[in-house]
Design an enzyme around this catalytic site. Structure first.
Site, PDB file in Angstrom:
ATOM      1  N   ASP A 253       0.780  -1.244   0.000  1.00  0.00           N
ATOM      2  CA  ASP A 253       0.000   0.000   0.000  1.00  0.00           C
ATOM      3  C   ASP A 253       0.818   1.305   0.000  1.00  0.00           C
ATOM      4  OD1 ASP A 253      -1.542  -2.109   0.830  1.00  0.00           O
ATOM      5  OD2 ASP A 253      -2.225  -1.173   2.667  1.00  0.00           O
TER       6      ASP A 253
ATOM      7  N   ASP B 145      -5.349   1.221   9.499  1.00  0.00           N
ATOM      8  CA  ASP B 145      -5.296   2.076   8.304  1.00  0.00           C
ATOM      9  C   ASP B 145      -5.904   3.465   8.508  1.00  0.00           C
ATOM     10  OD1 ASP B 145      -4.270  -0.290   7.361  1.00  0.00           O
ATOM     11  OD2 ASP B 145      -6.028  -0.847   6.180  1.00  0.00           O
TER      12      ASP B 145
ATOM     13  N   GLU C  53     -10.470  -2.218   4.173  1.00  0.00           N
ATOM     14  CA  GLU C  53      -9.141  -1.709   4.516  1.00  0.00           C
ATOM     15  C   GLU C  53      -8.954  -0.313   3.909  1.00  0.00           C
ATOM     16  OE1 GLU C  53      -6.522  -5.701   5.070  1.00  0.00           O
ATOM     17  OE2 GLU C  53      -6.606  -5.005   3.021  1.00  0.00           O
TER      18      GLU C  53
HETATM   19  C1  FRU Z   1      -3.923  -3.563   2.803  1.00  0.00           C
HETATM   20  C2  FRU Z   1      -3.303  -3.989   4.120  1.00  0.00           C
HETATM   21  C3  FRU Z   1      -3.662  -3.006   5.223  1.00  0.00           C
HETATM   22  C4  FRU Z   1      -2.541  -3.171   6.189  1.00  0.00           C
HETATM   23  C5  FRU Z   1      -1.371  -3.416   5.282  1.00  0.00           C
HETATM   24  C6  FRU Z   1      -0.340  -4.347   5.834  1.00  0.00           C
HETATM   25  O1  FRU Z   1      -3.275  -4.065   1.688  1.00  0.00           O
HETATM   26  O2  FRU Z   1      -3.708  -5.289   4.453  1.00  0.00           O
HETATM   27  O3  FRU Z   1      -4.942  -3.207   5.783  1.00  0.00           O
HETATM   28  O4  FRU Z   1      -2.374  -2.044   7.000  1.00  0.00           O
HETATM   29  O5  FRU Z   1      -1.885  -3.950   4.080  1.00  0.00           O
HETATM   30  O6  FRU Z   1       0.760  -4.430   4.985  1.00  0.00           O
END
Ligand code: FRU
Length: 509
Positions: A37, A165, A219
């Site tokens: 991300d 997040d 997310e």
């Molecule tokens: C989304 C996610 C988020 C988390 C991160 C961990 O792709 O699963 O929810 O914070 O990646 O790498």
């Protein structure tokens, strides 16, 4: 040269491995190792900061830390040292960054206010908070170069294993002026909202959801206000909720709701279904950021001047991200997109276009003017390993029109428009390497009404991706492809008589 800052100090990493045939020319990748991300997207003093989920030690997900890159034009990125590394107690999961202009945190001074990162602490077994996810702060007093974790972390703990997040913005409206955090209770498919005066103590505001797509965890949310068709008197709030799996094309995707925010609650005017019982027959009525398989965890920059809202997504899908065949680096970011709201039949929709650096007209390249498009394939005398292709079709009485890109003896990616159903599709089943994961070969599609009988496509082809912006960004399809090096041909086609080509330009990159 890449340096990794750890508790033990700065350590020099070996030179990045050779690029390899799939290394993008104009999409951001980390020099080496895993990336997911985008995090903490923030603009400050002429520089765009892209932080991101990064494993500094390997090409698979793990050791989650915030990588960092900077750019002055959103096109050329310079990798920086790892900004916030994981440690024995916590992984640094996704979150956002704000410029604390009034030094509400006291981390800086009135004259030299801080950048503040709000991230999810994913506590490991070694921590007294093992198993929990809670929100924490780190700050930078040198424009993002070095970061210090706040002693009072975490600042918001719901004793939850899936609270993550945080996206934070400064709210200034009827209800007052304060920081607002949107975060998710991922498994409950809920967005939770909190407010704060200083980013350190948080007060619960409200909860949104479940609604629309709920076939996977929620997310990386985002919430921002935009004018409709540029009218400052007529604004809406957009709530972005990424979902995995259960996206429109399968696996990971981003959905959005358009509505109002009164400083306390978000109310959607575009919810189709409420509750956890998603109606699978209505999936295509929901708002989707992208109709392809590879645009996930998309969030927007904060602090960009002139009311611009710019988003970046992770150009991958959790279904197969661990298997993509790219060697010493893994995963790229999407092109940065300018997003706006526009009124269309049936409501207010998001329009997304690549930022200026990818849009401005280029004088060079191969061009065709208006002409009939007879049935069959027309291979163009232009190659495009990495290129932008702008094309406008007038399908008329033809059954379908379209293009093949990254085409050659070893495969092609086909973008086609079916006139009877009004559907734009991207078919990557024969795009090159596809068998590294069973979920990869796929066709994605989206309904795209013609405008005055015309279909306008802007297609950005890079070494491992194709991004299609239809009708000036009213619908987008983003997909990874892993074509043979030699597959660089471009062809246009029509099925049936009566189609016309209005304009075409292929500009190499
Ligand atoms: C989304 C996610 C988020 C988390 C991160 C961990 O792709 O699963 O929810 O914070 O990646 O790498």
């Amino acid at each position: 040269m890449t340096f990794l800052t750890t508790a033990a100090g700065a350590m020099e990493l070996p030179a990045a491995p050779a690029s390899g045939q799939f290394r993008p020319k104009f999409h951001y990748t980390a020099g080496r190792n895993w990336l997911n991300d985008p995090n903490g997207l923030v603009y400050l003093n002429g520089t765009y900061h892209l932080f991101y989920q990064h494993n500094p030690f390997g090409t698979d997900w793990g050791n989650m830390s915030w990588g960092h890159a900077t750019s002055s034009d959103l096109r050329t990125w310079e990798e920086q040292p790892v900004a916030i590394p994981c440690d024995a107690q916590e992984a640094i999961f996704s979150g956002s960054a704000v410029f604390d202009a009034h030094n509400t945190t006291g981390f800086g001074t009135a004259d030299a206010p801080p950048l503040v990162a709000i991230y999810t602490s994913a506590y490991s077994d070694a921590s007294p908070l093992a198993g929990r996810q809670a929100q924490s702060l780190a700050y930078s007093l040198d424009e993002g170069r070095t970061w210090t974790k706040y002693q009072g972390n975490p600042v918001l703990d719901r004793a939850s294993a899936d609270f993550r997040d945080p996206k934070v913005f400064w709210y200034d409206g009827g209800a007052g002026s304060y920081w607002v955090m949107v975060a998710v209770e991922a498994v409950q498919r809920q967005v939770v909202l909190y407010k704060s005066a200083d980013l350190k103590s948080w007060e619960y505001l409200s909860t949104f959801g479940p609604a629309n797509a709920t076939g996977g965890v929620w997310e990386c949310p985002d919430l921002f206000e935009l004018p409709v068709d540029g009218d400052p008197e007529d604004t809406r709030w957009v709530l972005v909720v990424n979902i995995n799996p259960g996206g429109i094309a399968g696996g990971s995707a981003g959905q959005y709701f358009v509505g109002g925010f009164d400083g306390v609650s978000f109310r959607s005017g575009s919810t189709v279904t409420e509750g956890l019982q998603e109606d699978s027959t209505r999936m295509r009525e929901y708002g989707w950021l992208d109709w392809g398989r590879d645009y996930y965890a998309a969030v927007s920059f904060s602090n960009v001047p002139d009311g611009r809202r710019i988003m970046i997504g992770w150009m991958n899908n959790w279904d197969y991200a661990a298997s993509t065949p790219t060697g010493g680096w893994r995963s790229a970011m999407s092109l940065p997109r300018d997003v706006s709201l526009t009124r269309v039949q049936g409501g207010v929709k998001l329009r997304q276009e690549p930022v200026d650096a990818f849009r401005t007209a280029a004088p060079d390249g191969f061009r065709l003017g208006p002409q009939p498009l007879p049935p069959g394939f027309l291979e163009l005398p232009a190659t495009a390993a990495a290129a932008r292709i702008d094309v406008e079709f007038e399908p008329g009485a033809a059954r379908s029109v379209g293009l093949a890109v990254r085409a050659g003896d070893a495969g092609r990616t086909v973008i086609s428009y079916d006139v009877a159903t009004g559907t734009l599709a991207l078919d990557r089943r024969q795009s090159g390497l596809v068998d590294f994961h069973p979920a990869f070969p796929s066709i994605e599609s989206v309904a795209v009404p013609l405008q005055d009988g015309r279909l306008r496509l802007s297609i950005h082809v890079d070494r491992c991706s194709v991004e299609v912006f239809a009708q000036d960004g009213l619908a987008t399809i983003t997909d990874l492809v892993f074509p043979a090096d030699a597959s660089t041909a471009v062809a246009i086609f029509a099925e049936g008589e009566g189609a016309r080509l209005t304009a075409l330009a292929v500009v190499g990159r």
